[in-house]
Write a protein that holds these residues in place. Structure first.
Motif, PDB file in Angstrom:
ATOM      1  N   GLU A 323      -4.172  23.576  40.485  1.00  0.00           N
ATOM      2  CA  GLU A 323      -2.341  23.901  39.952  1.00  0.00           C
ATOM      3  C   GLU A 323      -2.142  23.822  41.190  1.00  0.00           C
ATOM      4  OE1 GLU A 323      -0.644  24.667  37.404  1.00  0.00           O
ATOM      5  OE2 GLU A 323      -1.398  23.717  36.023  1.00  0.00           O
ATOM      6  N   TYR A 324      -2.376  24.641  42.482  1.00  0.00           N
ATOM      7  CA  TYR A 324      -2.012  24.689  43.195  1.00  0.00           C
ATOM      8  C   TYR A 324      -1.586  23.282  44.095  1.00  0.00           C
ATOM      9  CZ  TYR A 324      -1.859  25.716  48.416  1.00  0.00           C
ATOM     10  OH  TYR A 324      -1.227  26.194  49.345  1.00  0.00           O
ATOM     11  N   TYR A 326      -1.329  20.523  42.759  1.00  0.00           N
ATOM     12  CA  TYR A 326      -0.168  19.814  42.011  1.00  0.00           C
ATOM     13  C   TYR A 326       2.037  20.827  42.378  1.00  0.00           C
ATOM     14  CZ  TYR A 326       3.371  19.228  38.045  1.00  0.00           C
ATOM     15  OH  TYR A 326       4.555  18.757  37.895  1.00  0.00           O
ATOM     16  N   GLN A 327       1.616  22.190  42.433  1.00  0.00           N
ATOM     17  CA  GLN A 327       2.808  22.535  43.031  1.00  0.00           C
ATOM     18  C   GLN A 327       3.205  22.499  44.164  1.00  0.00           C
ATOM     19  OE1 GLN A 327       5.208  24.640  41.469  1.00  0.00           O
ATOM     20  NE2 GLN A 327       4.284  24.730  39.921  1.00  0.00           N
ATOM     21  N   ASP A 334       4.911  27.222  46.590  1.00  0.00           N
ATOM     22  CA  ASP A 334       3.814  27.366  46.000  1.00  0.00           C
ATOM     23  C   ASP A 334       4.158  29.071  45.164  1.00  0.00           C
ATOM     24  OD1 ASP A 334       3.885  29.542  48.192  1.00  0.00           O
ATOM     25  OD2 ASP A 334       1.737  29.780  48.750  1.00  0.00           O
ATOM     26  N   PHE A 337       3.275  29.232  41.775  1.00  0.00           N
ATOM     27  CA  PHE A 337       1.466  29.530  41.974  1.00  0.00           C
ATOM     28  C   PHE A 337       1.579  30.861  42.346  1.00  0.00           C
ATOM     29  CE2 PHE A 337      -2.738  29.637  44.191  1.00  0.00           C
ATOM     30  CZ  PHE A 337      -3.048  28.940  43.217  1.00  0.00           C
ATOM     31  N   ASN A 340       2.344  33.641  38.974  1.00  0.00           N
ATOM     32  CA  ASN A 340       0.966  32.740  37.841  1.00  0.00           C
ATOM     33  C   ASN A 340      -0.678  33.171  38.106  1.00  0.00           C
ATOM     34  OD1 ASN A 340       2.542  31.386  35.729  1.00  0.00           O
ATOM     35  ND2 ASN A 340       2.055  29.518  37.117  1.00  0.00           N
TER      36      ASN A 340
END
Length: 386
Positions: A323-324, A326-327, A334, A337, A340
């Motif tokens: 996820e990191y 991707y962001q 971030d 990120f 979340n």
């Protein structure tokens, strides 16, 4: 004379040539008489005529060179009919009275049917006549009019005379007329599959019928769809009938207790079963005990299941890192990120958390199922009630 399966008229012609006598008869009487077989040599005419009488029940009266032929014996210019009245009872192999059985003289229209007690009385029966006793689904019995068996006639079932029928609500129709709209599975097919649920035993055995279960549990709900789902908001389940009684589902019936399953797929079933038959009708017939010795059947098996083609999934730390990345790649920030998952400097903490594989959570790993079924059956044909 040596004739085999010859007509009576041709026999009269041969006798006329040898004796010079003329035979006088009603053409309809002779045409309806059975064929005869005679083999004699140097025999008197009367002996030949007696043989004809035995095989055809025709009688003769000679007047000079003319012989009169009829169904009644003539003597002293007075018609004397040699007939009798026979009485008796018709029963089946279990001793029960057969109501409506037909008892008649073969080759004639003289006949009666049995009453509520299986009794009959047949009048004007010629001596030597053959009596036919018949009933739908039973073998036809032929007896001579003087037989002692006429007092109590036992009919045996003849399954070859019965067309296979399918019971539809308030009546029945021939199965051959609706083969395209009916799917059937017999007990032999069900017994070949080691399963504790009807759904597993029937899966893939009926065209146009989709059978599934919610999960692998033994008490899981069975989903049966006939012709697919017809409604989005309403129940698409068919009508279940077990031995004529409606039930909610088939999960409580052991497969070993089922004799046959018929699925009526025709949409016209609504005319018989109402709205409940709109999604099809599943008719289940269970096994009946057979007459004779007590029968004990025990069925059991043990099975284990495992997931085929399990998919590899990420752990908590791997998912957070993905996820990191991707962001940062897509948005270059971030900010989302952090909201979340927290700051990147604390990502290492996810390595120490417990990761759960949703496949194990949903599909239950490797469950072991055990199934045991004990059936005791038997009985006698009849019993006396005191």
């Amino acid at each position: 004379m040596n004739v085999q399966n010859e007509t009576v008229e041709n026999v009269f012609v041969q006798l006329g040539k040898q004796t010079g006598l003329k035979f006088f008869y009603d053409q309809n009487v002779v045409n309806t008489a059975p064929r005869i077989s005679i083999k004699v040599k140097n025999s008197p005419l009367q002996a030949v005529l007696d043989k004809i009488t035995e095989q055809t029940n025709l009688f003769f009266n000679r007047d000079n060179n003319t012989i009169s032929v009829g169904k009644q014996k003539i003597g002293n210019d007075v018609l004397k009919s040699k007939t009798r009245t026979i009485k008796g009872t018709v029963v089946d192999e279990t001793g029960e009275s057969v109501i409506g059985a037909t008892v008649m003289v073969k080759g004639t229209t003289n006949g009666v049917t049995t009453n509520l007690d299986g009794n009959y009385t047949l009048n004007d029966v010629p001596d030597g006549a053959t009596i036919l006793i018949s009933y739908i689904g039973y073998q036809t019995v032929e007896l001579k009019s003087g037989s002692k068996e006429l007092a109590k006639i036992t009919l045996k079932e003849n399954s070859e005379l019965l067309d296979e029928v399918v019971v539809l609500g308030y009546g029945n129709i021939r199965r051959s007329d609706v083969t395209g709209s009916i799917a059937s599975v017999s007990s032999e097919s069900i017994s070949k599959v080691a399963s504790a649920s009807v759904a597993d035993a029937l899966a893939g055995k009926m065209a146009g019928v989709q059978i599934t279960t919610a999960d692998g549990a033994l008490d899981a709900e069975i989903s049966i769809r006939v012709r697919g789902g017809g409604s989005i908001t309403q129940d698409n389940s068919p009508l279940f009938l077990v031995d004529g009684f409606p039930v909610d589902d088939l999960s409580g019936i052991p497969p070993t207790d089922i004799e046959s399953i018929d699925v009526l797929k025709e949409a016209s079933m609504t005319a018989i079963y109402g709205a409940r038959g709109a999604n099809g009708v599943v008719i289940v017939t269970t096994k009946n005990p057979k007459t004779g010795k007590t029968s004990v059947q025990f069925n059991s098996y043990v099975q284990t299941r495992t997931l085929a083609g399990k998919l590899p999934v990420m752990g908590n730390y791997e998912f957070v890192m993905a996820e990191y990345e991707y962001q940062m790649i897509r948005k270059g920030s971030d900010e989302t990120f952090v909201k979340n998952f927290g700051y990147y400097d604390d990502v290492e903490l996810y390595k120490y958390t417990d990761s759960k594989d949703w496949q194990d959570e949903v599909l239950g790993g490797n469950p072991i199922s055990q199934y045991y079924n004990l059936t005791v059956s038997g009985g006698v044909k009849r019993r006396n009630l005191i």
